[in-house]
Design a protein around this motif. Structure first.
Motif, PDB file in Angstrom:
ATOM      1  N   UNK A 111       2.107   1.588  -3.509  1.00  0.00           N
ATOM      2  CA  UNK A 111       1.372   2.214  -4.408  1.00  0.00           C
ATOM      3  C   UNK A 111       0.507   3.169  -3.679  1.00  0.00           C
ATOM      4  N   UNK A 112       1.448   4.005  -3.265  1.00  0.00           N
ATOM      5  CA  UNK A 112       0.322   5.190  -2.520  1.00  0.00           C
ATOM      6  C   UNK A 112      -0.649   5.450  -2.286  1.00  0.00           C
ATOM      7  N   UNK A 113      -0.924   4.288  -1.533  1.00  0.00           N
ATOM      8  CA  UNK A 113      -1.770   4.528  -0.417  1.00  0.00           C
ATOM      9  C   UNK A 113      -2.426   4.586   0.534  1.00  0.00           C
ATOM     10  N   UNK A 132       0.831  -0.798  -0.109  1.00  0.00           N
ATOM     11  CA  UNK A 132       0.082   0.280  -0.303  1.00  0.00           C
ATOM     12  C   UNK A 132       0.919   1.237   0.050  1.00  0.00           C
TER      13      UNK A 132
END
Lengths: 277, 264
Positions: free
Chosen positions: A49-51, A46
């Motif tokens: 993924x920049x989440x 995460x």
């Protein structure tokens, strides 16, 4: 190139960190992300993924922070979660709506991947089994051609044919400059394809390195009985995999599963010392 | 192949906003079709059932349903499952996403919902003559009621709709339930505040008129006097409108932040 710089992340201010001062460099190739349940694998995906935004440190992908919201950089990264909802009736409809954002998507590869998994792409998501749903999603994301592709437990729910097909597709669709990170407990499914690994334990990265690095430090040899002289031995289907200090770089093929077990055994200190030599 | 992201990079792109419309098109089409159907039914009912005694009541119910459909229109972006991860990874800037949501909800949806009833109301007097009992959208806009009421009439549904959008974008679990509860809650609080004040003022007006021994007024006079008397209370309306504006701005900012942070 993905650089993880002293990343710390917690779900809530008072919670125990899910990632604790994690640092590593990941180049191009297929990487195994292994670790026990709750080690922080999915959280790390995460963050990449920049989440998820780390409270300390940062993740840099090709020189840009993963938290960047610039569309150009966002288009280079994709994460397929273990159970991920794709809106749409079927994968073909989803691909028609979603692939417009990804310049690297290839229709022919998508068709080829579907065929390899034995799907037409018109099967309704609502009536598909979990395994077939996973296959259709894998067929699509492998055709996206993004620079950094992350797959969380991609082989879960896949049948034997599906696992064979996935292995073949990863080997054939991957570009040399692409980074594919596979978080999995089923190491053997893709074992000979891995170019490197990140091994996590208790929110930290215990080891991150390439196959070259591992094979230059540790030799993996099978024998009929455990060798007391070995750094580590484990029973594999009645035979024993022994780990020794490597005498010559690349003399044996890396057994990622054995390395993972060794790093989680009481001999982990010796193994890590050997890897860091 | 050069794509829009390579051409436009960091700069704002209307083309990417258009791509978001395309990405959401199956759900948008469904919602717009259903809403349009309801608004056409309402308009047709107004025009075709002019001899029916309950025409205005049924028309009022239909348009109230449409109003609520409009308030809850952001729920369409839940798309039947947790698609947040896919949507948060879509390579489009937060501003482009924000403009997509706002243009759809604040321009597209009101047009779909109200165009037909407004047209029907506009042609009604020409077809059937004026109806004294009928107070439609267009009439409400033209009525001699204080403009503060008109602002509040627009702001309360807007605040409720933006609350719903924020829940859809930012809440992690049970998004539908939480969005519905929060939206109804916001609308209820605002409506109760306005109603309580109005009832209190009506009571005071009547009480004072009784004490002064004023002549009894006609119904229309009474309504007009009452509305203008409470509109004259500028402090109350200023506070209420200010609160609503602040709330709308805060909800918009929070929605933008949710799009910007992309936090799961």
């Amino acid at each position: 190139m993905i650089e993880l710089k002293n990343i710390t992340f917690s779900y809530g201010r008072k919670a125990t960190p899910a990632l604790d001062d994690v640092s590593a460099s990941i180049g191009s190739g297929l990487y195994l992300l292994a670790g026990e349940n709750g080690a922080g694998k999915t959280t790390l995906l995460h963050v990449m993924a920049g989440l998820a935004h780390p409270s300390k440190g940062e993740c840099v992908i090709n020189g840009v922070a993963s938290t960047s919201v610039n569309p150009e950089e966002l288009g280079h990264v994709f994460l397929l979660e273990e159970r991920m909802y794709f809106p749409g009736r079927n994968i073909r409809e989803f691909a028609a709506l979603h692939s417009q954002f990804y310049s690297s998507f290839t229709e022919e590869v998508f068709e080829q991947n579907l065929k390899e998994f034995g799907l037409t792409g018109n099967e309704l998501f609502s009536s598909m089994s979990l395994g077939n749903l996973k296959k259709s999603q894998l067929a699509y994301v492998l055709a996206l051609g993004v620079d950094v592709l992350m797959l969380d437990e991609p082989t879960n729910a896949l049948d034997i044919e599906g696992r064979i097909a996935l292995r073949k597709l990863i080997a054939t669709t991957m570009r040399p400059e692409q980074t594919v990170i596979v978080a999995t407990h089923n190491v053997t499914d893709l074992e000979t394809l891995f170019d490197g690994a990140l091994m996590m334990r208790a929110s930290r990265i215990e080891f991150a390195g390439t196959e070259e690095l591992v094979s230059s430090r540790i030799a993996f040899e099978m024998s009929a009985s455990p060798d007391p002289e070995a750094l580590y031995s484990e029973n594999q289907m009645g035979r024993y995999m022994n780990l020794y200090p490597a005498l010559e770089p690349g003399e044996t093929r890396v057994d990622w599963r054995a390395l993972y077990s060794a790093l989680h055994s009481d001999r982990s200190y010796e193994i890590i010392s050997q890897l860091r030599k | 192949m050069t794509t829009i992201n390579q051409q436009c990079g960091r700069s704002f792109s209307w083309e990417r906003v258009g791509m978001l419309y395309k990405f959401n098109s199956p759900w948008i089409r469904k919602q717009a079709s259903v809403y349009l159907l309801f608004s056409v039914i309402a308009a047709l009912f107004l025009l075709l059932a002019h001899n029916f005694s309950g025409q205005m009541v049924v028309y009022g119910i239909l348009t109230t349903v449409i109003s609520y459909m409009l308030i809850f229109s952001p729920l369409i972006f839940i798309k039947g499952g947790d698609s947040r991860m896919v949507e948060q990874m879509v390579p489009v800037s937060p501003l482009e996403k924000f403009i997509f949501y706002m243009s759809y909800l604040l321009v597209g949806m009101p047009l779909v919902c109200y165009a037909c009833p407004l047209i029907a109301e506009a042609v009604y007097p020409y077809l059937f003559g004026s109806n004294d009992e009928f107070v439609g959208y267009a009439d409400v806009a033209c009525l001699n009621i204080p403009s503060e009421f008109k602002v509040i009439n627009v702001m309360i549904p807007l605040a409720a709709m933006l609350s719903c959008l924020y829940c859809v974008l930012a809440v992690r679990t049970n998004r539908i339930v939480k969005a519905v509860i929060w939206t109804i809650g916001v609308q209820l609080v605002m409506t109760v505040a306005v109603t309580a004040y109005t009832v209190k003022e009506a009571f005071m007006l009547g009480y004072n008129a009784g004490l002064n021994g004023d002549e009894p007024m006609s119904k229309d006079e009474m309504v007009s006097t009452f509305l203008h008397s409470i509109a004259g209370d500028s402090v109350f309306f200023m506070v209420l409108v200010a609160l609503l504006v602040v709330y709308v701005v805060v909800m918009s900012c929070l929605s933008y932040r949710a799009l910007y942070r992309r936090n799961l």
